[in-house]
Design a protein around this motif. Structure first.
Motif, PDB file in Angstrom:
ATOM      1  N   MET A  81     -42.450 -35.374   4.770  1.00  0.00           N
ATOM      2  CA  MET A  81     -42.346 -35.512   3.318  1.00  0.00           C
ATOM      3  C   MET A  81     -40.975 -35.049   2.835  1.00  0.00           C
ATOM      4  SD  MET A  81     -44.397 -33.541   0.344  1.00  0.00           S
ATOM      5  CE  MET A  81     -43.501 -32.068   0.772  1.00  0.00           C
ATOM      6  N   LEU A  82     -40.477 -33.939   3.374  1.00  0.00           N
ATOM      7  CA  LEU A  82     -39.148 -33.443   2.991  1.00  0.00           C
ATOM      8  C   LEU A  82     -38.062 -34.453   3.356  1.00  0.00           C
ATOM      9  CD1 LEU A  82     -39.266 -29.665   3.962  1.00  0.00           C
ATOM     10  CD2 LEU A  82     -39.256 -30.655   1.682  1.00  0.00           C
ATOM     11  N   ILE A  83     -38.183 -35.055   4.523  1.00  0.00           N
ATOM     12  CA  ILE A  83     -37.199 -36.062   4.942  1.00  0.00           C
ATOM     13  C   ILE A  83     -37.208 -37.249   3.981  1.00  0.00           C
ATOM     14  CG2 ILE A  83     -36.660 -37.771   6.732  1.00  0.00           C
ATOM     15  CD1 ILE A  83     -37.675 -35.672   8.772  1.00  0.00           C
ATOM     16  N   ALA A  84     -38.397 -37.744   3.673  1.00  0.00           N
ATOM     17  CA  ALA A  84     -38.504 -38.905   2.778  1.00  0.00           C
ATOM     18  C   ALA A  84     -37.938 -38.594   1.396  1.00  0.00           C
ATOM     19  CB  ALA A  84     -39.956 -39.350   2.670  1.00  0.00           C
ATOM     20  N   GLU A  85     -38.242 -37.426   0.881  1.00  0.00           N
ATOM     21  CA  GLU A  85     -37.752 -37.068  -0.453  1.00  0.00           C
ATOM     22  C   GLU A  85     -36.247 -36.816  -0.448  1.00  0.00           C
ATOM     23  OE1 GLU A  85     -39.507 -37.480  -3.196  1.00  0.00           O
ATOM     24  OE2 GLU A  85     -41.104 -38.137  -1.858  1.00  0.00           O
ATOM     25  N   ALA A  86     -35.718 -36.221   0.626  1.00  0.00           N
ATOM     26  CA  ALA A  86     -34.273 -35.999   0.725  1.00  0.00           C
ATOM     27  C   ALA A  86     -33.527 -37.327   0.783  1.00  0.00           C
ATOM     28  CB  ALA A  86     -33.952 -35.151   1.946  1.00  0.00           C
ATOM     29  N   VAL A  87     -34.059 -38.265   1.557  1.00  0.00           N
ATOM     30  CA  VAL A  87     -33.428 -39.584   1.643  1.00  0.00           C
ATOM     31  C   VAL A  87     -33.512 -40.291   0.297  1.00  0.00           C
ATOM     32  CG1 VAL A  87     -33.665 -41.889   2.667  1.00  0.00           C
ATOM     33  CG2 VAL A  87     -33.718 -39.858   4.121  1.00  0.00           C
ATOM     34  N   ARG A  88     -34.655 -40.241  -0.338  1.00  0.00           N
ATOM     35  CA  ARG A  88     -34.820 -40.884  -1.643  1.00  0.00           C
ATOM     36  C   ARG A  88     -33.839 -40.303  -2.664  1.00  0.00           C
ATOM     37  NH1 ARG A  88     -40.499 -40.741  -2.677  1.00  0.00           N
ATOM     38  NH2 ARG A  88     -40.613 -42.658  -1.514  1.00  0.00           N
ATOM     39  N   PHE A  89     -33.636 -38.981  -2.622  1.00  0.00           N
ATOM     40  CA  PHE A  89     -32.702 -38.330  -3.542  1.00  0.00           C
ATOM     41  C   PHE A  89     -31.263 -38.747  -3.241  1.00  0.00           C
ATOM     42  CE2 PHE A  89     -29.838 -34.762  -4.458  1.00  0.00           C
ATOM     43  CZ  PHE A  89     -30.017 -34.667  -5.827  1.00  0.00           C
ATOM     44  N   MET A  90     -30.886 -38.782  -1.961  1.00  0.00           N
ATOM     45  CA  MET A  90     -29.503 -39.095  -1.594  1.00  0.00           C
ATOM     46  C   MET A  90     -29.133 -40.554  -1.864  1.00  0.00           C
ATOM     47  SD  MET A  90     -27.973 -36.406  -0.817  1.00  0.00           S
ATOM     48  CE  MET A  90     -26.471 -37.067  -0.144  1.00  0.00           C
ATOM     49  N   VAL A  91     -30.066 -41.455  -1.757  1.00  0.00           N
ATOM     50  CA  VAL A  91     -29.749 -42.866  -2.012  1.00  0.00           C
ATOM     51  C   VAL A  91     -30.043 -43.246  -3.461  1.00  0.00           C
ATOM     52  CG1 VAL A  91     -30.085 -43.523   0.390  1.00  0.00           C
ATOM     53  CG2 VAL A  91     -31.969 -43.776  -1.209  1.00  0.00           C
ATOM     54  N   LYS A  92     -30.310 -42.237  -4.261  1.00  0.00           N
ATOM     55  CA  LYS A  92     -30.542 -42.417  -5.705  1.00  0.00           C
ATOM     56  C   LYS A  92     -31.644 -43.432  -5.995  1.00  0.00           C
ATOM     57  CE  LYS A  92     -25.863 -41.113  -6.940  1.00  0.00           C
ATOM     58  NZ  LYS A  92     -25.389 -40.707  -5.658  1.00  0.00           N
ATOM     59  N   LYS A  93     -32.702 -43.356  -5.206  1.00  0.00           N
ATOM     60  CA  LYS A  93     -33.896 -44.178  -5.349  1.00  0.00           C
ATOM     61  C   LYS A  93     -33.650 -45.677  -5.182  1.00  0.00           C
ATOM     62  CE  LYS A  93     -36.449 -40.862  -8.066  1.00  0.00           C
ATOM     63  NZ  LYS A  93     -37.222 -40.588  -9.243  1.00  0.00           N
ATOM     64  N   ARG A  94     -32.490 -46.041  -4.593  1.00  0.00           N
ATOM     65  CA  ARG A  94     -32.293 -47.455  -4.267  1.00  0.00           C
ATOM     66  C   ARG A  94     -33.227 -47.767  -3.101  1.00  0.00           C
ATOM     67  NH1 ARG A  94     -26.839 -46.004  -5.678  1.00  0.00           N
ATOM     68  NH2 ARG A  94     -26.478 -45.289  -3.547  1.00  0.00           N
ATOM     69  N   ARG A  95     -33.591 -49.013  -2.971  1.00  0.00           N
ATOM     70  CA  ARG A  95     -34.579 -49.338  -1.958  1.00  0.00           C
ATOM     71  C   ARG A  95     -34.260 -50.646  -1.254  1.00  0.00           C
ATOM     72  NH1 ARG A  95     -39.389 -50.532  -6.235  1.00  0.00           N
ATOM     73  NH2 ARG A  95     -38.199 -52.031  -7.421  1.00  0.00           N
ATOM     74  N   SER A  96     -34.861 -50.763  -0.090  1.00  0.00           N
ATOM     75  CA  SER A  96     -34.722 -51.947   0.732  1.00  0.00           C
ATOM     76  C   SER A  96     -35.731 -51.821   1.861  1.00  0.00           C
ATOM     77  CB  SER A  96     -33.302 -52.027   1.287  1.00  0.00           C
ATOM     78  OG  SER A  96     -33.238 -52.869   2.387  1.00  0.00           O
TER      79      SER A  96
END
Length: 174
Positions: A96-111
């Motif tokens: 969960m920490l990894i997913a949230e850290a990645v989501r924060f660093m990519v500014k919630k952009r998705r693909s």
């Protein structure tokens, strides 16, 4: 009074008769080609075009996500290797920490590719602590010491559980 309608055939499967039409491009589609959306059925091409508008990740996001996921999963595996049974509780938390850290660093952009790369990096990062244990197990298997093999197997189980739980948690959180 009956109306005679002209037979329509799926534009991708000319041998299949159909009454369905894409609600965006109005092409006839069979049930195998139809994708159900909240507004009706659409052909796969129209759905694909619409989904591409939601893929907002840029190239640097992929690199950042891979680095963050790999490093955090590796650091977590160092701790989880010493937790034993409590790995069952710690691994989903680390995922969960990894997913949230990645989501924060990519500014919630998705693909779609972004979450796949993140999951792969988390699995590879968490495998780093499993490799020494597997090499030790291989050496003991070749030497034939049965008692030592059992102790090494226990040291392989928890890192393996950690890898599985972190990978699946990251995948489903993203």
């Amino acid at each position: 009074m009956t109306e005679e309608t002209e037979k329509q055939y799926c534009y991708r499967h000319p041998d299949r008769e159909t009454l369905l039409r894409c609600n965006r491009c109005d092409q006839p589609i069979c049930t195998a080609c139809a994708v159900r959306t909240p507004t009706g059925y659409r052909c796969r091409e129209c759905v694909r075009v619409q989904q591409k508008t939601y893929e907002t990740a840029v190239v640097t996001d992929y690199v950042a996500a891979a680095l963050i996921a790999g490093v955090l999963a590796f650091l977590g595996s160092l701790v989880a290797g010493r937790l034993g049974f409590f790995t069952l509780l710690a691994a989903p938390f680390v995922g969960m920490l990894i997913a949230e850290a990645v989501r924060f660093m990519v500014k919630k952009r998705r693909s779609k590719l972004l979450f796949q790369i993140t999951t792969a990096a988390a699995v590879v990062g968490s495998l780093a602590s499993l490799v020494p244990a597997l090499l030790g197990l291989l050496v003991l298997l070749l030497s034939g010491e049965a008692q030592a093999i059992l102790s090494i197997i226990w040291s392989v189980i928890w890192p393996g559980v950690y890898t599985f739980l972190v990978g699946s948690t990251v995948y489903y959180r993203l």
